[in-house]
Motif scaffolding. Sequence first.
Motif, mmCIF file in Angstrom:
data_model
loop_
_atom_site.group_PDB
_atom_site.id
_atom_site.type_symbol
_atom_site.label_atom_id
_atom_site.label_comp_id
_atom_site.label_asym_id
_atom_site.label_seq_id
_atom_site.Cartn_x
_atom_site.Cartn_y
_atom_site.Cartn_z
ATOM 1 N N GLU A 26 0.472 -0.458 -0.004
ATOM 2 C CA GLU A 26 -0.124 -0.092 -0.059
ATOM 3 C C GLU A 26 1.062 1.080 0.087
ATOM 4 O OE1 GLU A 26 -4.431 -0.005 0.687
ATOM 5 O OE2 GLU A 26 -3.304 -1.209 -0.700
ATOM 6 N N VAL A 27 1.675 1.235 0.740
ATOM 7 C CA VAL A 27 3.078 2.589 1.116
ATOM 8 C C VAL A 27 3.754 2.191 -0.201
ATOM 9 C CG1 VAL A 27 4.787 3.546 1.698
ATOM 10 C CG2 VAL A 27 2.898 2.090 3.027
ATOM 11 N N ALA A 28 3.686 1.871 -0.822
ATOM 12 C CA ALA A 28 4.635 1.467 -2.313
ATOM 13 C C ALA A 28 3.325 2.184 -3.497
ATOM 14 C CB ALA A 28 5.034 0.062 -3.063
ATOM 15 N N GLU A 29 2.736 1.718 -2.902
ATOM 16 C CA GLU A 29 1.019 2.224 -4.560
ATOM 17 C C GLU A 29 1.148 3.690 -3.945
ATOM 18 O OE1 GLU A 29 -3.256 1.252 -5.993
ATOM 19 O OE2 GLU A 29 -2.025 -0.330 -4.373
ATOM 20 N N LEU A 30 1.343 3.899 -3.063
ATOM 21 C CA LEU A 30 0.851 5.514 -2.481
ATOM 22 C C LEU A 30 1.907 5.880 -2.729
ATOM 23 C CD1 LEU A 30 -0.074 8.050 -1.121
ATOM 24 C CD2 LEU A 30 0.812 7.727 1.084
ATOM 25 N N ALA A 31 3.342 5.958 -2.874
ATOM 26 C CA ALA A 31 4.241 6.915 -3.774
ATOM 27 C C ALA A 31 4.828 6.720 -4.893
ATOM 28 C CB ALA A 31 6.133 5.620 -2.740
ATOM 29 N N GLU A 32 3.811 5.705 -5.451
ATOM 30 C CA GLU A 32 4.137 5.638 -6.795
ATOM 31 C C GLU A 32 2.871 6.839 -7.242
ATOM 32 O OE1 GLU A 32 4.254 1.838 -10.225
ATOM 33 O OE2 GLU A 32 2.362 1.910 -9.585
ATOM 34 N N ARG A 33 2.333 6.765 -6.717
ATOM 35 C CA ARG A 33 0.175 7.354 -7.492
ATOM 36 C C ARG A 33 0.641 8.815 -7.193
ATOM 37 N NH1 ARG A 33 -5.128 5.539 -4.856
ATOM 38 N NH2 ARG A 33 -5.207 7.721 -5.973
ATOM 39 N N LEU A 34 2.163 9.068 -6.227
ATOM 40 C CA LEU A 34 2.337 10.502 -5.686
ATOM 41 C C LEU A 34 3.194 11.072 -6.452
ATOM 42 C CD1 LEU A 34 2.465 11.313 -1.806
ATOM 43 C CD2 LEU A 34 0.283 11.388 -3.334
ATOM 44 N N GLY A 35 3.812 10.217 -7.186
ATOM 45 C CA GLY A 35 5.633 10.280 -7.976
ATOM 46 C C GLY A 35 6.684 10.536 -7.543
ATOM 47 N N VAL A 36 6.542 9.983 -6.394
ATOM 48 C CA VAL A 36 7.281 10.378 -5.365
ATOM 49 C C VAL A 36 8.350 10.414 -5.743
ATOM 50 C CG1 VAL A 36 8.515 9.142 -3.354
ATOM 51 C CG2 VAL A 36 6.212 10.086 -3.248
ATOM 52 N N GLU A 37 9.675 10.845 -5.808
ATOM 53 C CA GLU A 37 10.870 10.854 -6.495
ATOM 54 C C GLU A 37 12.241 10.393 -5.348
ATOM 55 O OE1 GLU A 37 13.171 14.629 -8.288
ATOM 56 O OE2 GLU A 37 11.870 14.066 -10.136
ATOM 57 N N LEU A 38 12.041 9.761 -3.749
ATOM 58 C CA LEU A 38 12.949 8.902 -4.002
ATOM 59 C C LEU A 38 11.677 9.204 -2.237
ATOM 60 C CD1 LEU A 38 15.527 7.680 -3.034
ATOM 61 C CD2 LEU A 38 15.858 10.339 -1.928
ATOM 62 N N VAL A 39 12.602 8.090 -1.367
ATOM 63 C CA VAL A 39 11.909 7.159 -0.451
ATOM 64 C C VAL A 39 12.717 7.048 0.458
ATOM 65 C CG1 VAL A 39 10.803 5.229 1.018
ATOM 66 C CG2 VAL A 39 9.452 5.908 -1.556
ATOM 67 N N VAL A 40 12.352 7.647 1.711
ATOM 68 C CA VAL A 40 14.108 8.017 2.720
ATOM 69 C C VAL A 40 13.381 7.405 3.923
ATOM 70 C CG1 VAL A 40 15.656 9.375 3.810
ATOM 71 C CG2 VAL A 40 14.991 9.332 1.531
ATOM 72 N N SER A 41 13.916 6.139 4.122
ATOM 73 C CA SER A 41 13.123 5.212 5.592
ATOM 74 C C SER A 41 14.619 5.733 6.848
ATOM 75 C CB SER A 41 12.819 3.842 5.467
ATOM 76 O OG SER A 41 13.789 3.607 5.600
ATOM 77 N N LEU A 42 13.706 6.304 8.025
ATOM 78 C CA LEU A 42 14.587 6.301 8.789
ATOM 79 C C LEU A 42 14.650 5.670 10.389
ATOM 80 C CD1 LEU A 42 13.237 10.387 9.714
ATOM 81 C CD2 LEU A 42 15.364 9.806 7.872
ATOM 82 N N GLY A 43 15.762 5.192 10.296
ATOM 83 C CA GLY A 43 15.773 4.673 11.933
ATOM 84 C C GLY A 43 16.965 4.959 12.826
#
Length: 290
Positions: free
Chosen positions: A112-129
């Motif tokens: 679901e998160v990946a689909e959201l990123a695709e629909r938003l046109g996200v250029e980069l996903v940065v996860s923080l840990g």
Amino acid sequence: MEYLRLESFPELRSPVLICAFAGWNDAAGAATGAARFVVQRFGARRFGGFDPELFFDFREVRPLVRLTVRGEREISWPQNDVFFARNPTGPHDVAVLLGTEPNLRWRTFAGEVAELAERLGVELVVSLGALLADVPHTRPVRVTGSALDAAVAERLGLQPSRYEGPTGIVGVLHTLLRERGIPGATLWANVPHYLTSSQNPGATAALLRRVSELLEVEFDLRELDAAALRFVAEVEGALQANPEAQEYVRRLEAAYEEGGQEQPQLPRGEDLVLDIERFLREQREGGNAG
């Protein structure tokens, strides 16, 4: 998207999606603290969230009950919410996924998160840990970064991920992002393993400095930096009564300066953690009482 409930759908300019989850990926609350800072700094607005009923075992992650100002009982459920903000000073608008690592249906959640990123046109996903490591509290917080895709790692100046072993929701998410061709990177702050539950403002600030580079925006971190100095002073106070712990930290400092190749043995690890954490808790409770 079947399980991510959106109240609106923002149109964003070259967005970067920042993700942080409380739990296994979030030692000392550094990652969620950094994501929360981004939400507040940009005045980000919530535009959706996941139904917790589908993704949590409430025996493991308990809902919280509190009384409202009117004396009514209210239940707060574990959340995973999405926010967005325009970025007037940099080239990337911002989306943030902030919440708690789910217990159940990780592939569905990450999809679901990946689909959201695709629909938003996200250029980069940065996860923080943030992870517990053999590092001293007296030295600058190290932030390591990696990417599953070698080309993305090279472009961002990170290391290709070669990790093998148990993973969390972050690992699952980035695998699904790569399958969809969405660039992703992870940033991890290294926090002292002998401070297991205390909030670590220095680690939060260190993550934010790396995020600011990716977003090409300046953050005012003066309050966090001041809090980090107070935190170090509190820990130093706790160590005064424990010579063995002081010696251990000195050995960690030496290993840090040498690049961390040789880690010292932890003397009575559980006692060391409990002594420092107890002192910090008593200091804060005493301050609140005053």
